[in-house]
Structure formats: structure tokens, C-alpha cells
Design a protein around this motif. Structure first.
Motif, PDB file in Angstrom:
ATOM      1  N   PHE A 204      14.074  -4.165  -0.281  1.00  0.00           N
ATOM      2  CA  PHE A 204      13.337  -4.263  -1.534  1.00  0.00           C
ATOM      3  C   PHE A 204      12.132  -5.160  -1.278  1.00  0.00           C
ATOM      4  CE2 PHE A 204      17.821  -3.805  -2.299  1.00  0.00           C
ATOM      5  CZ  PHE A 204      17.927  -2.818  -3.277  1.00  0.00           C
ATOM      6  N   SER A 205      10.941  -4.659  -1.566  1.00  0.00           N
ATOM      7  CA  SER A 205       9.718  -5.419  -1.289  1.00  0.00           C
ATOM      8  C   SER A 205       8.885  -5.544  -2.549  1.00  0.00           C
ATOM      9  CB  SER A 205       8.888  -4.729  -0.197  1.00  0.00           C
ATOM     10  OG  SER A 205       9.598  -4.667   1.018  1.00  0.00           O
ATOM     11  N   PHE A 206       8.482  -6.780  -2.832  1.00  0.00           N
ATOM     12  CA  PHE A 206       7.549  -7.069  -3.919  1.00  0.00           C
ATOM     13  C   PHE A 206       6.286  -7.633  -3.262  1.00  0.00           C
ATOM     14  CE2 PHE A 206      11.870  -7.552  -5.337  1.00  0.00           C
ATOM     15  CZ  PHE A 206      11.919  -6.874  -6.550  1.00  0.00           C
ATOM     16  N   SER A 207       5.170  -6.952  -3.426  1.00  0.00           N
ATOM     17  CA  SER A 207       3.996  -7.337  -2.651  1.00  0.00           C
ATOM     18  C   SER A 207       2.727  -7.194  -3.477  1.00  0.00           C
ATOM     19  CB  SER A 207       3.892  -6.494  -1.376  1.00  0.00           C
ATOM     20  OG  SER A 207       3.990  -5.118  -1.680  1.00  0.00           O
ATOM     21  N   ARG A 208       1.723  -7.901  -3.010  1.00  0.00           N
ATOM     22  CA  ARG A 208       0.395  -7.851  -3.635  1.00  0.00           C
ATOM     23  C   ARG A 208      -0.640  -7.703  -2.537  1.00  0.00           C
ATOM     24  NH1 ARG A 208      -2.077 -11.015  -8.413  1.00  0.00           N
ATOM     25  NH2 ARG A 208      -4.301 -10.794  -8.044  1.00  0.00           N
ATOM     26  N   ALA A 209      -1.590  -6.813  -2.744  1.00  0.00           N
ATOM     27  CA  ALA A 209      -2.649  -6.600  -1.764  1.00  0.00           C
ATOM     28  C   ALA A 209      -3.619  -7.777  -1.786  1.00  0.00           C
ATOM     29  CB  ALA A 209      -3.389  -5.302  -2.052  1.00  0.00           C
ATOM     30  N   LEU A 210      -3.869  -8.350  -0.610  1.00  0.00           N
ATOM     31  CA  LEU A 210      -4.831  -9.443  -0.480  1.00  0.00           C
ATOM     32  C   LEU A 210      -6.203  -8.938  -0.071  1.00  0.00           C
ATOM     33  CD1 LEU A 210      -2.596 -12.036   1.426  1.00  0.00           C
ATOM     34  CD2 LEU A 210      -2.961 -11.831  -1.043  1.00  0.00           C
ATOM     35  N   GLN A 211      -6.240  -7.853   0.696  1.00  0.00           N
ATOM     36  CA  GLN A 211      -7.500  -7.259   1.146  1.00  0.00           C
ATOM     37  C   GLN A 211      -7.337  -5.744   1.090  1.00  0.00           C
ATOM     38  OE1 GLN A 211     -10.643  -8.612   2.344  1.00  0.00           O
ATOM     39  NE2 GLN A 211     -11.102  -6.462   1.997  1.00  0.00           N
ATOM     40  N   GLU A 212      -8.104  -5.085   0.239  1.00  0.00           N
ATOM     41  CA  GLU A 212      -8.037  -3.633   0.121  1.00  0.00           C
ATOM     42  C   GLU A 212      -9.441  -3.061   0.198  1.00  0.00           C
ATOM     43  OE1 GLU A 212      -7.228  -2.185  -3.988  1.00  0.00           O
ATOM     44  OE2 GLU A 212      -6.726  -4.293  -4.351  1.00  0.00           O
ATOM     45  N   ARG A 213      -9.521  -1.760   0.447  1.00  0.00           N
ATOM     46  CA  ARG A 213     -10.796  -1.070   0.551  1.00  0.00           C
ATOM     47  C   ARG A 213     -10.919  -0.041  -0.569  1.00  0.00           C
ATOM     48  NH1 ARG A 213     -13.721  -4.334   3.936  1.00  0.00           N
ATOM     49  NH2 ARG A 213     -12.308  -5.086   5.568  1.00  0.00           N
ATOM     50  N   VAL A 214     -12.117   0.403  -0.800  1.00  0.00           N
ATOM     51  CA  VAL A 214     -12.351   1.397  -1.846  1.00  0.00           C
ATOM     52  C   VAL A 214     -11.508   2.640  -1.563  1.00  0.00           C
ATOM     53  CG1 VAL A 214     -14.087   2.866  -2.935  1.00  0.00           C
ATOM     54  CG2 VAL A 214     -14.675   0.526  -2.269  1.00  0.00           C
ATOM     55  N   GLY A 215     -10.787   3.078  -2.568  1.00  0.00           N
ATOM     56  CA  GLY A 215      -9.953   4.268  -2.429  1.00  0.00           C
ATOM     57  C   GLY A 215      -8.527   3.998  -2.041  1.00  0.00           C
ATOM     58  N   ASP A 216      -8.179   2.753  -1.662  1.00  0.00           N
ATOM     59  CA  ASP A 216      -6.797   2.434  -1.296  1.00  0.00           C
ATOM     60  C   ASP A 216      -5.889   2.530  -2.520  1.00  0.00           C
ATOM     61  OD1 ASP A 216      -7.461   2.035   1.307  1.00  0.00           O
ATOM     62  OD2 ASP A 216      -7.494  -0.157   1.198  1.00  0.00           O
TER      63      ASP A 216
ATOM     64  N   LYS B 171       0.453  -0.712  -4.404  1.00  0.00           N
ATOM     65  CA  LYS B 171       1.631  -0.719  -5.280  1.00  0.00           C
ATOM     66  C   LYS B 171       2.359  -2.041  -5.121  1.00  0.00           C
ATOM     67  CE  LYS B 171       4.797   1.646  -2.052  1.00  0.00           C
ATOM     68  NZ  LYS B 171       5.759   2.750  -1.914  1.00  0.00           N
ATOM     69  N   PHE B 172       3.020  -2.451  -6.193  1.00  0.00           N
ATOM     70  CA  PHE B 172       3.657  -3.763  -6.242  1.00  0.00           C
ATOM     71  C   PHE B 172       5.072  -3.735  -5.685  1.00  0.00           C
ATOM     72  CE2 PHE B 172       6.463  -6.629  -8.707  1.00  0.00           C
ATOM     73  CZ  PHE B 172       5.991  -7.846  -8.242  1.00  0.00           C
ATOM     74  N   PHE B 173       5.822  -2.670  -5.925  1.00  0.00           N
ATOM     75  CA  PHE B 173       7.244  -2.628  -5.553  1.00  0.00           C
ATOM     76  C   PHE B 173       7.526  -1.416  -4.682  1.00  0.00           C
ATOM     77  CE2 PHE B 173      11.504  -0.889  -6.482  1.00  0.00           C
ATOM     78  CZ  PHE B 173      12.277  -1.922  -5.981  1.00  0.00           C
ATOM     79  N   SER B 174       8.342  -1.619  -3.670  1.00  0.00           N
ATOM     80  CA  SER B 174       8.815  -0.503  -2.852  1.00  0.00           C
ATOM     81  C   SER B 174      10.283  -0.716  -2.525  1.00  0.00           C
ATOM     82  CB  SER B 174       8.000  -0.368  -1.559  1.00  0.00           C
ATOM     83  OG  SER B 174       8.175  -1.507  -0.732  1.00  0.00           O
ATOM     84  N   PHE B 175      10.985   0.382  -2.341  1.00  0.00           N
ATOM     85  CA  PHE B 175      12.414   0.353  -2.070  1.00  0.00           C
ATOM     86  C   PHE B 175      12.706   1.381  -1.005  1.00  0.00           C
ATOM     87  CE2 PHE B 175      16.558   2.389  -3.482  1.00  0.00           C
ATOM     88  CZ  PHE B 175      17.336   1.541  -2.728  1.00  0.00           C
ATOM     89  N   ASN B 176      13.422   0.951   0.038  1.00  0.00           N
ATOM     90  CA  ASN B 176      13.716   1.856   1.136  1.00  0.00           C
ATOM     91  C   ASN B 176      15.141   1.639   1.623  1.00  0.00           C
ATOM     92  OD1 ASN B 176      12.449   3.813   3.173  1.00  0.00           O
ATOM     93  ND2 ASN B 176      13.419   2.308   4.494  1.00  0.00           N
ATOM     94  N   ILE B 177      15.793   2.704   2.029  1.00  0.00           N
ATOM     95  CA  ILE B 177      17.128   2.627   2.611  1.00  0.00           C
ATOM     96  C   ILE B 177      17.049   3.143   4.037  1.00  0.00           C
ATOM     97  CG2 ILE B 177      19.532   3.378   2.464  1.00  0.00           C
ATOM     98  CD1 ILE B 177      19.191   3.772  -0.476  1.00  0.00           C
TER      99      ILE B 177
ATOM    100  N   PHE C 102       0.849  -1.183   0.000  1.00  0.00           N
ATOM    101  CA  PHE C 102       0.000   0.000   0.000  1.00  0.00           C
ATOM    102  C   PHE C 102       0.892   1.243   0.000  1.00  0.00           C
ATOM    103  CE2 PHE C 102      -2.520  -3.383   1.748  1.00  0.00           C
ATOM    104  CZ  PHE C 102      -3.790  -3.188   1.220  1.00  0.00           C
ATOM    105  N   GLU C 103       0.434   2.264  -0.714  1.00  0.00           N
ATOM    106  CA  GLU C 103       1.199   3.501  -0.782  1.00  0.00           C
ATOM    107  C   GLU C 103       1.330   4.119   0.607  1.00  0.00           C
ATOM    108  OE1 GLU C 103       3.606   5.691  -1.910  1.00  0.00           O
ATOM    109  OE2 GLU C 103       2.664   5.146  -3.812  1.00  0.00           O
ATOM    110  N   ASN C 104       2.414   4.839   0.821  1.00  0.00           N
ATOM    111  CA  ASN C 104       2.692   5.449   2.122  1.00  0.00           C
ATOM    112  C   ASN C 104       1.507   6.296   2.612  1.00  0.00           C
ATOM    113  OD1 ASN C 104       5.233   4.354   2.170  1.00  0.00           O
ATOM    114  ND2 ASN C 104       6.214   6.152   1.265  1.00  0.00           N
ATOM    115  N   ASN C 105       1.120   6.066   3.873  1.00  0.00           N
ATOM    116  CA  ASN C 105       0.139   6.898   4.587  1.00  0.00           C
ATOM    117  C   ASN C 105      -1.257   6.894   3.964  1.00  0.00           C
ATOM    118  OD1 ASN C 105       2.251   7.706   6.298  1.00  0.00           O
ATOM    119  ND2 ASN C 105       2.771   9.425   4.952  1.00  0.00           N
ATOM    120  N   THR C 106      -1.590   5.906   3.140  1.00  0.00           N
ATOM    121  CA  THR C 106      -2.897   5.924   2.486  1.00  0.00           C
ATOM    122  C   THR C 106      -3.933   5.058   3.195  1.00  0.00           C
ATOM    123  OG1 THR C 106      -2.241   4.107   1.010  1.00  0.00           O
ATOM    124  CG2 THR C 106      -1.878   6.363   0.231  1.00  0.00           C
TER     125      THR C 106
END
Length: 823
Positions: free
Chosen positions: A798-810, A813-819, A668-672
Motif C-alpha cells: 500500500f503506497s501513499f505518495s505525492r509527486a515532488l517533480q512532475e512534467r506537463v502531461g504526467d 496519483k496519491f494511492f496505489s495498491f499492489n499484490i 505516477f500512474e502506471n507506464n505514464t
């Protein structure tokens, strides 16, 4: 068995041709000449000659001279000549190794081969003794035979080069390993073949999908399997079990192996009596009570071994580091019983003379000593040694820690302890890079040093120029402000925040803050801290939402409602932390928990409290802990207390919890993730005379923001399977980690009253419908793969992820990268 122990070098007396042209007549040497020298200096060659000018030369002196020259390992041919009274020594030097090449070796690494050659003094720049090559070839063949490659061949090829140099090439033809065609166990009646085969590592006739099974024959593996089966019987009372014979036969093509084990199972034996003898330091009753050996139960070898180890470790707690614990079985074959006598000799109490550290090139010794609970001059305690190791391992600037006990020569009651540490980068360049449909590219950077100048003190200076925030923060912590482990720290920060660019509802803030904290150790694992901070906040460019107006209204100037608002607060906090993790970075075992409670003082402009709880548990699944399961939970709640000017206090929305992103809910996108901002407006109609008529509240319109507002309650959790990283060796487990994860959680607002908006219509301009944001069950979930690397700049995730449960308006995102962050 180490590879170099499998290579047997054939060292024989050189068979080079010798010529002795001098007669058996004795003569006095008037001069000595050495011919044929190229690499060896004349002075060096003369040092090997046991003959000087003026000595009488005879057959004994000649033999002695030849042996001495050959012992130097520089020559492969020697001639002893006489020219009158001049002794002439004509030599041919051994060629110098110019290069060593390994070709065709797959099962043996170049480093292992070179280690074996070094043991035989065969290395680049050294003279080549060709007589040892045959022995090396045979030793390598023996190694291949031990792993089932019976068609393997090894050839040493020597290529002459100018200036008496050679290239040495070891050419390998490994071939295929012999496969196990069949394993037969003869004599087993109690346990079936299938049950015993399950205990063995070697397999045969495996299905095609079981590609992890070991079907190659290896002598060492077979020996291990035989010991495993023996333990299987002994642990079930079959005390007289034995292997009568083992036959290993090979097919004519040397590609198949047949194994037959002839065994005698015997009968089951029960324990008739357990007796402890020797010096038990007055703890005999305690030891009897906790030992897992009881009369009238089946004999169990594993329990006997455990009992011996338990007694040894128990005595080690009191300084008896080298006890002798021996189990003496008295077997009665008539009634099939065994009496177990555990003889205990604690030996002398051992004291620690000195504790030393190795490998700490950056961290000062006194910093490491602060984590060591084993004291010099005190008796040696294995509990304190292990706890000291664990404390050192939990330091974030330590990659690996081990210790060694050194007994002192001539001192049977004193030892030195050496802690061998491997440091890892304690400074990090913290950065984050992300891309979202709304945020586009975002960047942030900072520098943190957890071991400043090797003192163990933490210093951080962060400057952030992300698209939605500009901030400067300076923090400092001395974890050992006093010798008792009391810590002292402080921080100073300034930030400008644009919430609209961070996927939140629109508002701008400027904040100054200054804080100080002090921590007290409760014991080795627990710590409590207290903090006090002052902050001043200015809010501007706000959007009007139902949830935010309630907070704004207590500060708004009616004469200038659009003006920025300003409030200050004093925040006191208390926190508790506990950690039994085996490492500070990338742990694989143990747990950590932390809890904090903060509340503003009554003289603050805002009155609220906030509490957060974090917990992580690591469960190793394998003995080497390369496989492990991580469970984690994070919970938080905040709210206001009291009232101000008749207005009930609530949690400032700037303090709301948010979720989404690499450190909370991946996928999920940051802070959403969380409640959306709700705007309410009155509907109007035009009257008969053109006037505007406003309808009642029941006809109001709603507009729901696509951006999150956050909430005052949070519950996040996750389950993670840590696995060995493919194509990465075990030696990099402390710097690279891979895992499969499931994240789940929600952020909600306990103050949101859905009944106020349930029956209202949502404006067509609204991107999302209104929902019950007070419902904690509106969870989100995701799953995926995470790869973490402890790079020189800091931890990269490095994270590759898929949403299993989301709500309307969420926003997923599939890929995220953080240092700069690890889990």
C-alpha cells in the motif's frame, strides 16, 4: 530478568487444622474408610495411604499418613479417626480452579501472569493451594516495585462455586510509576554531569516534547546506566574508576525518586605492552598485526573486549569453537601504565557429528542442506555456520533462521548442529488492483510456488485478464539441478496486449515465446546464468507516430500497409547476480546486485540488444535492525545493431522501458512516465482554382499523444527509511514493513531528434506540447509512505505518495495498491 523470576511463591506447610481422635494405643487395622471424597477417586486416595489392613496403627504411622496425604496436594483438611479397629480418614478436598481472571494489569501481559502461575501449579482444572497465594501476591508487588510503581497492590480473590469449585481473580491496582525528580553524580571532575547524563537511559526534567525519554524509575535500567557510565570511563583510560555508593531515596508520597551516585574517577592509564601467550596455532604475528591494542595508547576496555572476541572468532574458523581468551592486566600505579597479557587456550578442535533441522514442516531436509556450507564430519567453523544461516535466510520461503550448537555428552570434541527455521508461505496469489483516470479499474492474478511440494523448486502458472492484457505463462526452475548448485529452468508463454489500454500509444500485439536458462554458482554470493529464447510477435492496429513508423517501415507490405506485421527472433542472454542480503523477503541488511545483457542472433528478423542493472543496499540503523535505510538504483539501455535492407536497426518500441507505478515511480500512474508519441502532418492551403496546395516541411503540424511510448534508456533510484510499524510487535517484523520513501528517475529516448520538431507548431488538438524526449535530466520525483504486508495471498503493498517533480502531461496519483511485489 524474566518476569517469572521476580515472582517468589510462598510455599509453606499447610496450616489446615488436623484432628487425630485415635488414642495412643496401638491397634491392628481391620478396615479403612475414606470419607469426604468428591473429585479424587477412592483408589487414587488409597495409593497415598502408607497403611494397609493388618498393619498396626500407632502415632508414628499416623504422622506418616498425614504427611503422605498432604504431599498429594489434593486436600486442605485431614482428620484421622478410629472406629473400633476401623481406621477412618476424613478429608476435605482442595477446591478446583474453575476460572482464572486478571483485572487491572497494564504493565504485565496475561500470558506472563499465567506463565508464573503455571510455575506454581495454579491453572484451570487443578486444585487450589491457598497457601501459595500470599507468596504470589508479594512476588507481584516486588515486580511492580522494581519498575517504580511503589503504590501498586495485588489482591487474590477466591470466589466459591458449587461442587467445590472456585473462581480465582487477581486484582491489580498498579498506580503510577514514580518519576525521577533528580539524578546527582558526586565526584566527577573529568566529565561534566551533562555529558554523563547523555550516556544514561534514565532521564529527569525532560522538556515536554521529549516524550520518548524514560523518566520512570526502574532498578534494572539504573543498573544498566551505571554499567554504561563505567564503560564510558574505561574506554577512555580511567582504569581505576569505581562507584563508591548509590543512594535511591523516595518522596513520602512514593511518587518521586532521587538518585545519587558517588564515584571515583581516578587517573588515565596507558598501555605499556601487549603480550600474547598460549597456543596461537602459529598465527601470533598475524594476530598482533590486526589487534587494535597498541603500546603507548590510552587503555580502552572496548578494544580489549574486541580483541578477545576477535581471537575467539578467528580460532573458531579453524574448528576451535570453544577457546578461552583471558586478558590479564598488570597495573603499575606509579607510572599509570598497564601491561596487557592475552592468554589464549584454543582447546580441542571440534568436529560436527550431525546437522539437523527443526521447524521445516514443508521443506525437505535435503533442500535445506543444499544451502548449508558447514559439512558433517568436518571441523566446526563459525564462518561456515554464519554463512549457512545467511544462505538459508535468503530463501524466499524462510521467515527466520537460527542455529544452536549442542555438545555431546562424553564427547569433548564433537557437536551436533541444529538449524531452527521458521517457514513462511512459499506460494503466493499474485494480484494487482489499481485505479486511474484513464485505466479505470484493472485486475490481474496468478499463482506462484517458490517451494513446490517442499522441493525448493519454483513453479509458476500465471493467467492475466487485465483490461489491457491477456496472458498465460508457465515457468519452472530447479535451483539445484546438480549437486554443484547448477540451476535449470524454462518457460512457455502467450500474451495478447492492448497498449492503448495500458497508458501507452495504441498498438495490439500477440506473442508466443519459449525459453530455457541455466545458472552456475561462482561462489556463495555470486551467480551467472545463460539463457536462450524464441519469440514470435504479431503487431496490429497501430497508430502512426514518428518513433514507431521507423520500426514498422521495414516490415510493411506496400500493397497492404494496414495489414499486421509479424517478426520472430532468437534472444540470447547472460546475467550476473550477487546477494548478501540477510533475508530473502523483507531484508534489513546486506546488498543485492544484478546485471543482464541480452541480444538477438543475426538470423533474427530484428537485431537489437538490451542491458539492465539493478542494485540495492540496506544499511541497518539500530542493533535490532528495525530501523534501516534502503538505497536502490535501476538502469537500462537498449538499441539496434546492424541494418536490414538498408534500414538501420533500432530497438523495437515494444521493448521500450516504461516507468510509473508501484514498482518504479510511486505517485505516477502506471507506464505514464517517458517520451510521448509524436505525429507529424503536412499543412495545406486551397489554391486560386480550388486545388489543394501542400506547404513545405517547415510548416508541418505536430500532435503529441497524451500516452507514453517509453524509451530505450532508463535510470531510476530511490531512498527508503524502514521504520517499525506502529501498533505491530517486533515478532511481526518479518511479515509487516513500513517505510518512508523518495523515488526519482526518468525514461528517455536517445534516438529522438528534438531539432526536427523544435520550430514546428503544435496543433491545437494536441493535449501536450512536444518536449526533448532525449533529455535524461527531465526527471520525476515523488515521496510518501509505503506499508507492505506478507499476507497468505502474497506480499501486499500500500503506497501513499505525492509527486515532488512532475512534467506537463504526467498522470499523478496519491494511492496505489499492489499484490505480489515487495521492495
Amino acid at each position: 530478568m524474566k518476569f517469572k523470576q521476580l515472582v517468589v511463591a510462598g510455599l509453606f506447610l499447610s496450616s489446615a487444622s488436623l484432628t487425630f481422635a485415635a488414642t495412643d494405643e496401638q491397634f491392628v487395622v481391620s478396615d479403612i474408610k475414606v470419607e469426604g471424597l468428591q473429585r479424587v477417586a477412592l483408589g487414587a486416595a488409597l495409593t497415598y495411604l502408607p497403611v494397609n489392613v493388618g498393619d498396626t496403627m500407632n502415632s508414628f504411622r499416623t504422622s506418616q499418613l498425614i504427611r503422605s496425604l498432604y504431599s498429594s496436594t489434593h486436600f486442605e483438611n485431614i482428620e484421622i479417626l478410629r472406629d473400633g479397629t476401623t481406621l477412618v480418614v476424613r478429608v476435605k478436598e482442595r477446591p478446583t480452579i474453575s476460572n482464572i481472571i486478571f483485572e487491572g494489569n497494564d504493565d504485565i501481559k496475561d500470558e506472563q501472569l499465567q506463565e508464573s502461575l503455571d510455575g506454581n501449579n495454579i491453572r484451570v482444572g487443578e486444585p487450589l493451594d491457598k497457601t501459595v497465594l500470599t507468596g504470589i501476591e508479594n512476588g507481584l508487588k516486588d515486580f511492580f516495585y522494581s519498575i517504580g510503581k511503589y503504590n501498586a497492590d495485588v489482591s487474590a480473590i477466591v470466589t466459591p462455586l458449587p461442587r467445590n469449585r472456585v473462581d480465582l481473580k487477581l486484582l491489580f491496582e498498579e498506580g503510577d510509576s514514580a518519576k525521577i525528580k533528580q539524578i546527582n553524580i558526586v565526584g566527577n571532575e573529568v566529565f561534566s554531569d551533562a555529558e554523563l547524563f547523555r550516556q544514561m537511559e534514565l532521564k529527569f526534567n525532560t522538556p515536554w516534547w521529549d516524550f520518548l525519554s524514560e523518566t520512570r524509575y526502574q532498578k534494572q535500567t539504573l543498573s544498566g546506566d551505571m554499567e554504561t557510565i563505567r564503560s564510558y570511563y574505561l574506554d577512555r583510560g580511567y582504569l581505576r574508576y569505581m562507584v563508591d555508593s548509590t543512594q535511591v531515596s523516595m518522596t513520602p508520597e512514593k511518587d518521586g525518586i532521587y538518585i545519587t551516585l558517588n564515584v571515583t574517577e581516578g587517573e588515565q592509564y596507558t598501555v605499556s605492552e601487549v603480550e600474547l601467550v598460549g597456543d596461537l596455532l602459529g598465527n601470533e604475528e598475524y594476530m598482533k598485526a590486526v589487534l587494535p591494542l597498541l603500546p603507548n595508547e590510552l587503555y580502552n576496555q572496548a578494544r580489549v573486549t574486541y580483541a578477545e572476541e576477535f581471537i575467539s572468532k578467528y580460532l573458531g574458523r579453524f574448528g576451535y569453537a570453544y577457546p578461552t581468551v583471558t586478558t590479564i592486566p598488570e597495573i603499575n600505579d606509579e607510572d599509570k601504565t598497564v601491561k596487557l597479557t592475552l592468554s589464549v587456550d584454543p582447546g580441542k578442535r571440534i568436529y560436527v557429528r550431525r546437522i539437523n533441522f527443526e521447524g521445516n514442516s514443508v521443506t525437505a531436509d535435503e533442500v535445506l542442506r543444499q544451502s548449508v556450507t558447514q559439512m558433517e564430519g568436518a571441523w566446526l567453523s563459525n564462518n561456515l555456520l554464519e554463512s549457512s544461516k545467511n544462505s538459508l535466510s535468503r530463501l524466499t520461503y524462510m521467515e527466520d533462521v537460527d542455529f544452536e550448537t549442542i555438545r555431546l555428552p562424553g564427547e569433548d570434541d564433537k557437536v551436533d548442529i541444529i538449524y531452527k527455521v521458521k517457514e513462511q508461505p512459499s506460494g503466493s496469489f499474485n494480484a494487482g488492483i489499481g485505479y486511474g483516470d484513464r485505466t479505470k479499474l484493472s485486475l490481474q492474478a496468478g499463482i506462484q510456488q517458490d517451494n513446490f511440494l517442499g522441493t525448493g523448486k519454483r513453479l509458476a502458472f500465471n493467467i492475466s485478464t487485465v483490461s489491457f492484457q491477456k496472458s498465460v505463462q508457465l515457468s519452472y526452475t530447479d535451483p539445484y539441478f546438480t549437486i554443484d548448485g547448477i540451476s535449470l529452468g524454462g518457460s512457455l508463454s502467450y500474451s495478447e496486449f492492448d497498449a492503448g489500454s495500458a497508458n501507452l500509444v495504441q498498438y495490439n500485439s500477440k506473442q508466443y515465446s519459449l525459453g530455457v536458462n541455466i545458472g552456475y554458482p561462482i561462489n556463495e554470493f555470486n551467480r551467472i546464468s545463460f539463457g536462450l529464447s524464441y519469440s514470435d510477435v504479431e503487431l496490429s492496429r497501430r497508430s502512426n507516430y514518428e518513433q514507431t513508423d521507423r520500426f514498422y517501415n521495414q516490415f510493411i507490405d506496400p500493397s497492404n500497409p494496414d495489414a499486421p506485421i509479424d517478426y520472430s527472433s532468437f534472444l540470447t542472454s547472460v546475467s550476473w547476480s550477487r546477494s548478501t542480503l540477510n533475508r530473502g523477503i523483507f531484508p534489513t541488511a546486506g546488498s543485492s546486485q544484478s546485471s543482464s545483457f541480452s541480444i538477438t542472433t543475426p538470423n533474427s528478423d530484428v537485431n537489437y540488444f538490451k542491458t539492465i542493472f539493478d542494485s540495492k543496499f540496506y544499511f541497518p540503523l539500530s542493533q535490532n535492525q528495525r530501523w534501516s535505510v534502503l538505497t536502490r538504483i535501476r538502469a537500462g539501455y537498449g538499441n539496434g545493431y546492424g541494418d536490414s535492407n538498408g534500414i538501420e536497426q533500432i530497438l523495437p518500441f515494444t521493448q521500450n522501458f516504461t516507468a510509473g507505478g508501484s514498482d518504479t515511480l510511486r505517485g505516477f500512474e502506471n507506464n505514464t512516465v517517458g517520451p510521448r508519441g509524436v505525429q507529424r502532418s503536412a499543412r495545406s492551403i486551397t489554391g486560386p482554382n480550388g486545388e489543394t496546395i501542400y506547404l513545405g516541411p517547415e510548416s508541418d503540424n505536430l500532435v503529441v499523444s497524451s500516452r507514453s511510448l517509453g524509451g530505450n534508456a532508463m535510470l531510476l533510484g530511490g531512498l527508503e527509511l524502514i521504520v517499525p510499524t506502529p501498533f505491530v510487535g517486533e515478532e511481526f517484523d518479518n511479515s509487516v514493513r513500513s517505510s518512508f520513501f523518495v523515488d526519482v528517475g526518468n525514461v528517455w529516448d536517445t534516438e529522438f531528434d528534438f531539432d526536427k520538431y523544435r520550430d514546428l507548431s503544435v496543433d491545437s488538438r494536441s493535449p501536450d506540447p512536444v518536449a526533448d524526449y532525449s533529455d535524461w535530466t527531465r526527471y520525476r520525483a515523488s515521496a510518501g509512505l509505503s506499508i507492505q504486508w506478507l499476507s497468505p495471498m502474497g506480499p501486499m503493498v500500500f503506497s501513499f505518495s505525492r509527486a515532488l517533480q512532475e512534467r506537463v502531461g504526467d498522470d499523478v496519483k496519491f494511492f496505489s495498491f499492489n499484490i505480489g511485489q515487495t521492495f
